[in-house]
Design an enzyme around this catalytic site. Sequence first.
Site, PDB file in Angstrom:
ATOM      1  CE  LYS A  10      -3.152  30.029 -21.665  1.00 23.51           C
ATOM      2  NZ  LYS A  10      -1.842  29.071 -22.008  1.00 23.51           N
ATOM      3  CE1 TYR A  50       1.740  29.815 -17.858  1.00 21.21           C
ATOM      4  CE2 TYR A  50       1.327  32.262 -18.788  1.00 21.21           C
ATOM      5  CZ  TYR A  50       0.733  30.766 -18.462  1.00 21.21           C
ATOM      6  OH  TYR A  50      -0.588  30.714 -18.995  1.00 21.21           O
ATOM      7  CG  PHE A  58       7.579  26.483 -24.235  1.00 18.22           C
ATOM      8  CD1 PHE A  58       6.805  27.168 -23.301  1.00 18.22           C
ATOM      9  CD2 PHE A  58       8.022  25.433 -24.178  1.00 18.22           C
ATOM     10  CE1 PHE A  58       6.455  26.609 -22.255  1.00 18.22           C
ATOM     11  CE2 PHE A  58       7.510  24.681 -22.957  1.00 18.22           C
ATOM     12  CZ  PHE A  58       6.764  25.255 -21.989  1.00 18.22           C
ATOM     13  NE  ARG A  86      -4.120  20.770 -15.345  1.00 21.10           N
ATOM     14  CZ  ARG A  86      -3.103  21.527 -16.224  1.00 21.10           C
ATOM     15  NH1 ARG A  86      -3.162  23.080 -15.941  1.00 21.10           N
ATOM     16  NH2 ARG A  86      -2.338  21.034 -16.719  1.00 21.10           N
ATOM     17  CB  THR A  92      -0.670  21.407 -23.012  1.00 26.01           C
ATOM     18  OG1 THR A  92      -0.773  21.147 -21.551  1.00 26.01           O
ATOM     19  CG2 THR A  92       0.034  22.759 -23.269  1.00 26.01           C
ATOM     20  NE  ARG A 103      -5.308  24.548 -23.028  1.00 27.01           N
ATOM     21  CZ  ARG A 103      -4.510  24.448 -21.853  1.00 27.01           C
ATOM     22  NH1 ARG A 103      -4.298  22.997 -21.439  1.00 27.01           N
ATOM     23  NH2 ARG A 103      -3.983  25.243 -21.139  1.00 27.01           N
ATOM     24  CG  ASN A 113      -2.656  26.798 -24.807  1.00 22.95           C
ATOM     25  OD1 ASN A 113      -2.760  27.571 -23.987  1.00 22.95           O
ATOM     26  ND2 ASN A 113      -1.995  25.527 -23.903  1.00 22.95           N
ATOM     27  CG  HIS A 116      -3.742  29.437 -16.820  1.00 21.42           C
ATOM     28  ND1 HIS A 116      -2.331  28.933 -16.822  1.00 21.42           N
ATOM     29  CD2 HIS A 116      -4.093  29.589 -15.570  1.00 21.42           C
ATOM     30  CE1 HIS A 116      -2.112  28.707 -15.404  1.00 21.42           C
ATOM     31  NE2 HIS A 116      -3.185  29.242 -14.758  1.00 21.42           N
ATOM     32  CD  GLU A 127      -1.893  29.692 -11.633  1.00 26.44           C
ATOM     33  OE1 GLU A 127      -0.608  29.364 -12.059  1.00 26.44           O
ATOM     34  OE2 GLU A 127      -2.818  29.548 -12.012  1.00 26.44           O
TER      35      GLU A 127
HETATM   36  P1  GTP Z   1      -1.421  26.421 -18.491  1.00 23.85           P
HETATM   37  O1  GTP Z   1      -2.813  26.174 -18.080  1.00 23.85           O
HETATM   38  O2  GTP Z   1      -1.460  27.620 -19.715  1.00 23.85           O
HETATM   39  O3  GTP Z   1      -0.314  26.611 -17.708  1.00 23.85           O
HETATM   40  O4  GTP Z   1      -1.269  25.360 -19.593  1.00 23.85           O
HETATM   41  P2  GTP Z   1      -0.732  23.672 -19.185  1.00 23.85           P
HETATM   42  O5  GTP Z   1      -0.767  23.618 -17.649  1.00 23.85           O
HETATM   43  O6  GTP Z   1      -1.687  22.964 -19.835  1.00 23.85           O
HETATM   44  O7  GTP Z   1       0.751  23.619 -19.760  1.00 23.85           O
HETATM   45  P3  GTP Z   1       1.953  24.156 -19.138  1.00 23.85           P
HETATM   46  O8  GTP Z   1       1.859  24.725 -17.912  1.00 23.85           O
HETATM   47  O9  GTP Z   1       2.958  22.753 -19.268  1.00 23.85           O
HETATM   48  O10 GTP Z   1       2.506  25.143 -19.956  1.00 23.85           O
HETATM   49  C1  GTP Z   1       2.223  26.663 -20.083  1.00 23.85           C
HETATM   50  C2  GTP Z   1       1.871  27.193 -21.421  1.00 23.85           C
HETATM   51  O11 GTP Z   1       3.138  27.398 -21.992  1.00 23.85           O
HETATM   52  C3  GTP Z   1       1.082  26.399 -22.198  1.00 23.85           C
HETATM   53  O12 GTP Z   1      -0.361  26.248 -21.880  1.00 23.85           O
HETATM   54  C4  GTP Z   1       1.284  26.854 -23.535  1.00 23.85           C
HETATM   55  O13 GTP Z   1       0.525  28.031 -23.687  1.00 23.85           O
HETATM   56  C5  GTP Z   1       2.801  27.107 -23.482  1.00 23.85           C
HETATM   57  N1  GTP Z   1       3.390  25.970 -24.112  1.00 23.85           N
HETATM   58  C6  GTP Z   1       3.758  24.643 -23.388  1.00 23.85           C
HETATM   59  N2  GTP Z   1       4.425  23.854 -24.266  1.00 23.85           N
HETATM   60  C7  GTP Z   1       4.820  24.777 -25.368  1.00 23.85           C
HETATM   61  C8  GTP Z   1       5.500  24.809 -26.635  1.00 23.85           C
HETATM   62  O14 GTP Z   1       6.169  23.611 -26.835  1.00 23.85           O
HETATM   63  N3  GTP Z   1       5.669  25.738 -27.367  1.00 23.85           N
HETATM   64  C9  GTP Z   1       4.866  26.836 -27.115  1.00 23.85           C
HETATM   65  N4  GTP Z   1       5.332  28.035 -27.979  1.00 23.85           N
HETATM   66  N5  GTP Z   1       4.597  26.925 -25.939  1.00 23.85           N
HETATM   67  C10 GTP Z   1       4.232  26.101 -25.172  1.00 23.85           C
HETATM   68 MG    MG Z   2       0.177  25.075 -16.438  1.00 29.13          MG
END
Ligand code: GTP
Ligand code: MG
Length: 138
Positions: A10, A50, A58, A86, A92, A103, A113, A116, A127
Amino acid sequence: MSNITFTMIKPDAVKDGHIGAILNQITEAGFRIKAMKLTQLTVDDAKKFYEIHSARPFYGELVEFMSSGPIVAAILEKDNAVADFRKLIGATNPAEAEEGTIRRKFAKSVGENAVHGSDSDENANIESNFHFAGREVF
Ligand code: GTP
Ligand code: MG
Protein backbone atom coordinates in the site's frame (compact mmCIF):
# COMPACT_ATOMS: atom_id res chain seq x y z
CA MET A 1 -8.42 -24.50 -2.31
CA SER A 2 -6.80 -22.48 -5.07
CA ASN A 3 -3.13 -21.62 -5.09
CA ILE A 4 -3.11 -17.91 -5.90
CA THR A 5 -3.69 -14.76 -3.93
CA PHE A 6 -3.54 -11.09 -4.82
CA THR A 7 -1.59 -8.48 -2.84
CA MET A 8 -0.85 -4.78 -2.87
CA ILE A 9 1.99 -3.07 -1.04
CA LYS A 10 0.00 0.00 0.00
CA PRO A 11 1.02 3.69 -0.44
CA ASP A 12 2.37 4.03 3.12
CA ALA A 13 4.84 1.15 2.77
CA VAL A 14 5.93 2.22 -0.73
CA LYS A 15 6.51 5.78 0.48
CA ASP A 16 8.48 4.55 3.49
CA GLY A 17 10.83 2.48 1.31
CA HIS A 18 9.68 -0.99 2.39
CA ILE A 19 9.07 -2.58 -1.04
CA GLY A 20 12.27 -4.62 -0.98
CA ALA A 21 11.94 -5.84 2.60
CA ILE A 22 8.29 -6.84 2.13
CA LEU A 23 8.92 -8.67 -1.16
CA ASN A 24 11.83 -10.47 0.49
CA GLN A 25 9.63 -11.66 3.35
CA ILE A 26 6.96 -12.80 0.86
CA THR A 27 9.37 -14.82 -1.29
CA GLU A 28 11.22 -16.22 1.76
CA ALA A 29 7.83 -17.53 2.94
CA GLY A 30 7.57 -19.59 -0.25
CA PHE A 31 5.34 -17.47 -2.48
CA ARG A 32 6.20 -17.26 -6.19
CA ILE A 33 5.53 -13.97 -7.97
CA LYS A 34 3.27 -14.63 -10.98
CA ALA A 35 2.66 -10.97 -11.86
CA MET A 36 3.88 -7.65 -10.44
CA LYS A 37 3.84 -3.91 -11.15
CA LEU A 38 4.32 -0.47 -9.62
CA THR A 39 1.14 1.48 -10.35
CA GLN A 40 -1.28 3.98 -8.82
CA LEU A 41 -5.02 3.58 -8.33
CA THR A 42 -7.29 6.40 -9.47
CA VAL A 43 -10.04 7.42 -7.04
CA ASP A 44 -12.48 5.45 -9.22
CA ASP A 45 -10.23 2.36 -9.21
CA ALA A 46 -10.00 2.48 -5.40
CA LYS A 47 -13.77 2.92 -5.08
CA LYS A 48 -14.36 -0.12 -7.29
CA PHE A 49 -11.70 -2.26 -5.64
CA TYR A 50 -13.10 -1.64 -2.12
CA GLU A 51 -16.78 -1.42 -3.16
CA ILE A 52 -17.62 -4.15 -0.64
CA HIS A 53 -16.77 -1.64 2.12
CA SER A 54 -18.79 1.25 0.64
CA ALA A 55 -21.26 1.34 3.55
CA ARG A 56 -18.49 1.49 6.18
CA PRO A 57 -17.69 4.77 7.92
CA PHE A 58 -14.03 4.54 6.86
CA TYR A 59 -14.76 4.04 3.12
CA GLY A 60 -13.92 7.66 2.17
CA GLU A 61 -10.64 7.55 4.08
CA LEU A 62 -9.78 4.16 2.60
CA VAL A 63 -10.38 5.33 -0.98
CA GLU A 64 -8.41 8.53 -0.42
CA PHE A 65 -5.49 6.65 1.13
CA MET A 66 -5.35 3.87 -1.47
CA SER A 67 -5.29 6.39 -4.34
CA SER A 68 -2.81 8.73 -2.62
CA GLY A 69 0.41 7.33 -4.09
CA PRO A 70 2.02 4.43 -5.92
CA ILE A 71 1.40 0.84 -4.88
CA VAL A 72 2.93 -2.50 -5.86
CA ALA A 73 0.29 -4.93 -7.15
CA ALA A 74 1.17 -8.63 -7.41
CA ILE A 75 -0.28 -12.08 -7.93
CA LEU A 76 1.34 -14.72 -5.70
CA GLU A 77 1.34 -18.50 -6.00
CA LYS A 78 1.70 -21.09 -3.23
CA ASP A 79 -0.28 -24.04 -1.86
CA ASN A 80 -3.05 -22.63 0.35
CA ALA A 81 -2.10 -19.14 -0.85
CA VAL A 82 -5.03 -17.11 0.51
CA ALA A 83 -4.91 -18.39 4.09
CA ASP A 84 -1.11 -18.62 4.29
CA PHE A 85 -0.71 -15.07 3.00
CA ARG A 86 -3.19 -13.64 5.50
CA LYS A 87 -1.24 -15.39 8.23
CA LEU A 88 2.00 -13.85 6.93
CA ILE A 89 0.56 -10.30 6.89
CA GLY A 90 -1.20 -10.50 10.28
CA ALA A 91 -4.32 -8.81 11.64
CA THR A 92 -5.85 -5.73 9.96
CA ASN A 93 -4.86 -3.62 12.98
CA PRO A 94 -1.04 -3.82 13.32
CA ALA A 95 -1.35 -3.43 17.09
CA GLU A 96 -3.15 -6.80 17.10
CA ALA A 97 -0.91 -8.46 14.50
CA GLU A 98 1.40 -11.23 15.66
CA GLU A 99 5.11 -10.55 16.16
CA GLY A 100 7.06 -11.02 12.93
CA THR A 101 4.10 -10.47 10.60
CA ILE A 102 4.41 -7.93 7.79
CA ARG A 103 1.81 -5.59 9.30
CA ARG A 104 3.39 -5.79 12.75
CA LYS A 105 6.73 -4.81 11.26
CA PHE A 106 5.73 -2.23 8.65
CA ALA A 107 2.18 -0.91 9.26
CA LYS A 108 1.38 2.30 11.11
CA SER A 109 -2.33 2.02 11.84
CA VAL A 110 -5.51 0.12 10.98
CA GLY A 111 -5.95 2.42 7.99
CA GLU A 112 -2.35 2.64 6.80
CA ASN A 113 -1.59 -1.04 7.17
CA ALA A 114 1.16 -1.65 4.60
CA VAL A 115 -0.33 -4.56 2.62
CA HIS A 116 -3.51 -6.03 1.21
CA GLY A 117 -4.25 -9.74 0.98
CA SER A 118 -7.28 -11.37 -0.70
CA ASP A 119 -9.81 -12.89 1.70
CA SER A 120 -11.06 -15.76 -0.52
CA ASP A 121 -10.17 -17.73 -3.65
CA GLU A 122 -13.02 -16.04 -5.50
CA ASN A 123 -11.77 -12.56 -4.57
CA ALA A 124 -8.17 -13.51 -5.39
CA ASN A 125 -9.29 -14.17 -8.96
CA ILE A 126 -11.49 -11.06 -9.21
CA GLU A 127 -8.73 -8.83 -7.81
CA SER A 128 -6.03 -10.37 -10.05
CA ASN A 129 -8.17 -9.78 -13.12
CA PHE A 130 -8.90 -6.21 -11.99
CA HIS A 131 -5.17 -5.38 -12.07
CA PHE A 132 -3.57 -7.63 -14.68
CA ALA A 133 -4.13 -8.60 -18.31
CA GLY A 134 -3.52 -12.25 -19.23
CA ARG A 135 -0.20 -11.46 -20.95
CA GLU A 136 1.14 -9.94 -17.69
CA VAL A 137 0.68 -13.16 -15.72
CA PHE A 138 3.40 -15.87 -15.72
P1 GTP B 1 -7.22 -5.81 3.16
O1 GTP B 1 -6.25 -6.92 2.96
O2 GTP B 1 -6.66 -4.46 2.79
O3 GTP B 1 -8.56 -6.09 2.51
O4 GTP B 1 -7.44 -5.74 4.74
P2 GTP B 1 -8.26 -6.74 5.67
O5 GTP B 1 -8.92 -7.80 4.86
O6 GTP B 1 -7.37 -7.16 6.78
O7 GTP B 1 -9.36 -5.76 6.28
P3 GTP B 1 -10.78 -5.35 5.66
O8 GTP B 1 -11.00 -5.99 4.32
O9 GTP B 1 -11.79 -5.55 6.71
O10 GTP B 1 -10.59 -3.77 5.46
C1 GTP B 1 -10.02 -3.27 4.26
C2 GTP B 1 -9.11 -2.13 4.58
O11 GTP B 1 -9.87 -1.04 5.07
C3 GTP B 1 -8.10 -2.38 5.69
O12 GTP B 1 -6.94 -3.05 5.27
C4 GTP B 1 -7.75 -0.97 6.13
O13 GTP B 1 -6.82 -0.38 5.24
C5 GTP B 1 -9.09 -0.28 5.97
N1 GTP B 1 -9.78 -0.23 7.25
C6 GTP B 1 -10.39 -1.22 7.95
N2 GTP B 1 -10.91 -0.79 9.10
C7 GTP B 1 -10.61 0.54 9.15
C8 GTP B 1 -10.87 1.58 10.09
O14 GTP B 1 -11.49 1.36 11.14
N3 GTP B 1 -10.39 2.83 9.76
C9 GTP B 1 -9.72 3.10 8.60
N4 GTP B 1 -9.29 4.34 8.34
N5 GTP B 1 -9.46 2.15 7.71
C10 GTP B 1 -9.90 0.90 7.97
MG1 MG C 1 -10.07 -7.40 3.11
